[in-house]
Design a protein around this motif. Structure first.
Motif, short mmCIF file in Angstrom:
data_model
loop_
_atom_site.label_atom_id
_atom_site.label_comp_id
_atom_site.label_asym_id
_atom_site.label_seq_id
_atom_site.Cartn_x
_atom_site.Cartn_y
_atom_site.Cartn_z
N LEU A 1 -1.64 7.60 -3.99
CA LEU A 1 -2.50 8.30 -2.72
C LEU A 1 -1.03 7.23 -2.06
O LEU A 1 -0.76 7.80 -0.82
N LEU A 2 -0.58 6.50 -2.28
CA LEU A 2 0.81 6.10 -1.63
C LEU A 2 1.99 7.51 -1.08
O LEU A 2 2.10 8.63 -2.29
N TYR B 1 -0.66 -0.82 3.20
CA TYR B 1 -0.37 0.61 2.44
C TYR B 1 -0.34 1.91 3.05
O TYR B 1 -1.16 1.61 4.20
N VAL B 2 0.82 2.32 2.94
CA VAL B 2 0.48 3.88 3.47
C VAL B 2 0.66 4.59 2.98
O VAL B 2 0.65 4.44 2.01
N VAL C 1 -1.64 3.70 7.55
CA VAL C 1 -1.84 2.43 7.11
C VAL C 1 -2.83 1.83 6.85
O VAL C 1 -4.48 1.85 7.71
N VAL C 2 -3.48 0.69 5.58
CA VAL C 2 -5.02 1.18 5.42
C VAL C 2 -4.00 -0.05 4.27
O VAL C 2 -3.66 -1.13 3.82
N ASP C 3 -5.64 -1.00 3.55
CA ASP C 3 -5.61 -2.54 2.96
C ASP C 3 -6.34 -1.44 1.75
O ASP C 3 -6.95 -0.40 1.77
N GLU C 4 -6.52 -2.24 0.77
CA GLU C 4 -6.85 -2.09 -0.64
C GLU C 4 -8.79 -1.66 -0.75
O GLU C 4 -8.13 -0.52 -1.38
N ASN C 5 -8.80 -1.26 0.33
CA ASN C 5 -10.46 -0.61 0.22
C ASN C 5 -10.06 0.50 0.97
O ASN C 5 -10.98 1.25 1.00
N ARG D 1 7.87 8.49 4.08
CA ARG D 1 8.64 6.60 4.20
C ARG D 1 9.30 6.68 5.93
O ARG D 1 9.75 6.44 6.67
N PHE D 2 10.52 7.84 4.62
CA PHE D 2 12.06 7.29 5.20
C PHE D 2 11.91 8.21 6.96
O PHE D 2 12.06 8.19 7.82
#
Length: 166
Positions: free
Chosen positions: A12-13, A140-141, A97-101, A19-20
């Motif tokens: 999902l990244l 993570y984005v 932007v999220v955490d690992e969950n 990102r650029f």
């Protein structure tokens, strides 16, 4: 109801291109904010006859300009990602932007992420895999729509076999 917790899938990244694009849009926004800040300060100086402020604005040193840039960056990223989980660049590219969950990180985590952006050469850290401001802050984005679909499927899958309580 199941007690299992969703863990983010690396697929999902956000892509390097996304990102650029986020970076370019966000830098443009920061420069626009600096411009607006200068106009507002000049208006205030003129309205209240603050000649010293006008002099400072017109003769700002490079160091003072860099401090202003850093302050506006900290404000912009902390505010936008802290409130919405997204900067303007991320809104445009459909990332978040999220955490690992897969959850919105706490404001403290977002602030840590923002401060990590100030590490020299942080932007070049993306030539590897995840950037330093992601890996240090454990964020993570990801693509927002894909994340929402994955989380929904995860929770629906966990409901299979559970007795319905009436």
């Amino acid at each position: 109801m199941s007690n299992s917790t969703y863990i983010l899938d690396e697929k999902l990244l956000a892509s390097g291109g996304s990102r650029f694009a986020n970076y370019i849009v966000d830098i443009i926004v920061v420069f626009c904010l600096i411009f607006v800040f200068g106009i507002v300060m000049a208006l205030i100086a003129n309205l209240f006859g603050l000649g010293g402020l006008m002099y400072w604005l017109g003769n700002m040193s490079d160091f003072e300009g860099q401090i202003l840039f850093v302050a506006i960056c900290i404000f912009y990223y902390s505010f936008s990602e802290g409130i919405f989980g997204r900067s303007l660049g991320k809104f445009i590219t459909g990332t978040i932007v999220v955490d690992e969950n897969g959850q919105k990180p706490s404001f403290g985590t977002i602030f840590k992420r923002t401060l990590c952006r100030l590490i020299p050469f942080d932007a070049l850290s993306f030539l590897g895999s995840r950037g330093w401001h992601d890996s240090i802050s454990d964020t993570y984005v990801v693509n927002k729509k894909e994340l929402e679909r994955e989380v929904k499927l995860f929770h629906e899958f966990n409901l299979i076999g559970n007795n319905e309580v009436i």
